[in-house]
Design a protein around this motif. Structure first.
Motif, mmCIF file in Angstrom:
data_model
loop_
_atom_site.group_PDB
_atom_site.id
_atom_site.type_symbol
_atom_site.label_atom_id
_atom_site.label_comp_id
_atom_site.label_asym_id
_atom_site.label_seq_id
_atom_site.Cartn_x
_atom_site.Cartn_y
_atom_site.Cartn_z
ATOM 1 N N ASN A 134 0.834 -1.200 0.000
ATOM 2 C CA ASN A 134 0.000 0.000 0.000
ATOM 3 C C ASN A 134 0.872 1.254 0.000
ATOM 4 O O ASN A 134 1.678 1.457 0.900
ATOM 5 N N SER A 135 0.690 2.078 -1.002
ATOM 6 C CA SER A 135 1.346 3.378 -1.028
ATOM 7 C C SER A 135 0.279 4.447 -0.830
ATOM 8 O O SER A 135 -0.901 4.143 -0.666
ATOM 9 N N ASN A 136 0.679 5.697 -0.846
ATOM 10 C CA ASN A 136 -0.290 6.779 -0.656
ATOM 11 C C ASN A 136 -1.307 6.858 -1.788
ATOM 12 O O ASN A 136 -2.439 7.281 -1.589
ATOM 13 N N LYS A 137 -0.898 6.433 -2.987
ATOM 14 C CA LYS A 137 -1.757 6.614 -4.155
ATOM 15 C C LYS A 137 -2.456 5.345 -4.621
ATOM 16 O O LYS A 137 -3.549 5.389 -5.155
ATOM 17 N N ASN A 138 -1.811 4.191 -4.451
ATOM 18 C CA ASN A 138 -2.413 2.970 -4.988
ATOM 19 C C ASN A 138 -1.980 1.734 -4.203
ATOM 20 O O ASN A 138 -1.192 1.823 -3.263
ATOM 21 N N VAL A 139 -2.520 0.594 -4.628
ATOM 22 C CA VAL A 139 -2.198 -0.702 -4.026
ATOM 23 C C VAL A 139 -1.648 -1.604 -5.121
ATOM 24 O O VAL A 139 -2.271 -1.773 -6.174
ATOM 25 N N ASN A 140 -0.476 -2.165 -4.891
ATOM 26 C CA ASN A 140 0.140 -3.080 -5.854
ATOM 27 C C ASN A 140 0.144 -4.492 -5.292
ATOM 28 O O ASN A 140 0.462 -4.699 -4.111
ATOM 29 N N LYS A 141 -0.197 -5.458 -6.150
ATOM 30 C CA LYS A 141 -0.272 -6.847 -5.709
ATOM 31 C C LYS A 141 0.683 -7.710 -6.533
ATOM 32 O O LYS A 141 0.815 -7.528 -7.744
ATOM 33 N N TYR A 142 1.332 -8.654 -5.835
ATOM 34 C CA TYR A 142 2.299 -9.538 -6.474
ATOM 35 C C TYR A 142 2.130 -10.954 -5.938
ATOM 36 O O TYR A 142 1.669 -11.159 -4.810
ATOM 37 N N VAL A 143 2.537 -11.918 -6.748
ATOM 38 C CA VAL A 143 2.707 -13.301 -6.281
ATOM 39 C C VAL A 143 4.186 -13.620 -6.437
ATOM 40 O O VAL A 143 4.753 -13.461 -7.526
#
Length: 203
Positions: free
Chosen positions: A63-72
């Protein structure tokens, strides 16, 4: 001796036999449970702290201030100092592999045939998403406290060096003795990284 007295004695004897066998069965069953796969919480923690190598597949949410990044990501660790992370998803960065040894960090992409080696990289000592990094920090804590909630054992450690990854919380299943998730929080206790363990294999 009349029949009534004989019948009463017989009932008492049968009752005593039933109580004896019930007690014996319960004690035997309790011993089997203790000796079997049901380890105590402390034993499970010690097993985690003493693993020499493991493989895991994790889902990571950053979680960053602007968006959410998802990884496997697939993680591999071999004691004492080899760890590797390979990105499985998303597809656009699939195949990126980061391998760390004692003094070397190697970043490669098999799909693009790219490889870069960094010697004495300044941030090599702390990869906050590695289970072995959490273990080392937890071992350094003098008190080694833990909490039990529902069907999980909860371990927590602090990293004073980095305010963005200050709190790290590991959840262990009481059923399997394996990690289920990890939360990494900043100094305001906001969750910045959430890790869900999909597969874990101890070597």
């Amino acid at each position: 001796m009349n029949k009534n007295k004989l019948l009463k004695k017989l009932i008492i004897i049968i009752s005593l036999i039933v109580i004896f066998f019930t007690t014996f069965f319960y004690i035997t069953k309790s011993k089997k449970i203790k000796i079997g796969n049901n380890s105590s919480s402390q034993e499970m923690i010690e097993n985690i702290l003493n693993i020499s190598s493991y493989e895991s597949v994790i889902e990571v949410e950053i979680n960053s201030n602007k968006n959410v990044n998802k990884y496997v990501i697939k993680q591999t660790y071999i004691a004492p100092d080899m760890s590797e992370q390979e990105i499985l998803e998303p597809e656009n960065i699939q195949g990126i592999k980061i391998t760390k040894t004692e003094n070397e960090l190697k970043v490669e992409n098999s799909n693009l045939n790219i490889s870069k080696i960094y010697n004495n990289y300044p941030y090599m000592t702390d990869n906050c998403m590695d289970l072995n990094t959490f273990i080392e920090r937890y071992k350094q804590n003098g008190e080694r406290e833990y909490e039990e909630k529902d069907n999980e054992i909860i371990l927590e450690t602090e990293n004073e060096e980095n305010p963005y990854t200050k709190y790290r919380i590991l959840y262990i299943s009481k059923e399997t003795g394996k990690p289920t998730k990890m939360e990494i929080k900043d100094n305001s206790k906001k969750t910045l990284i959430y890790i869900l363990y999909k597969e874990v294999k101890f070597q």
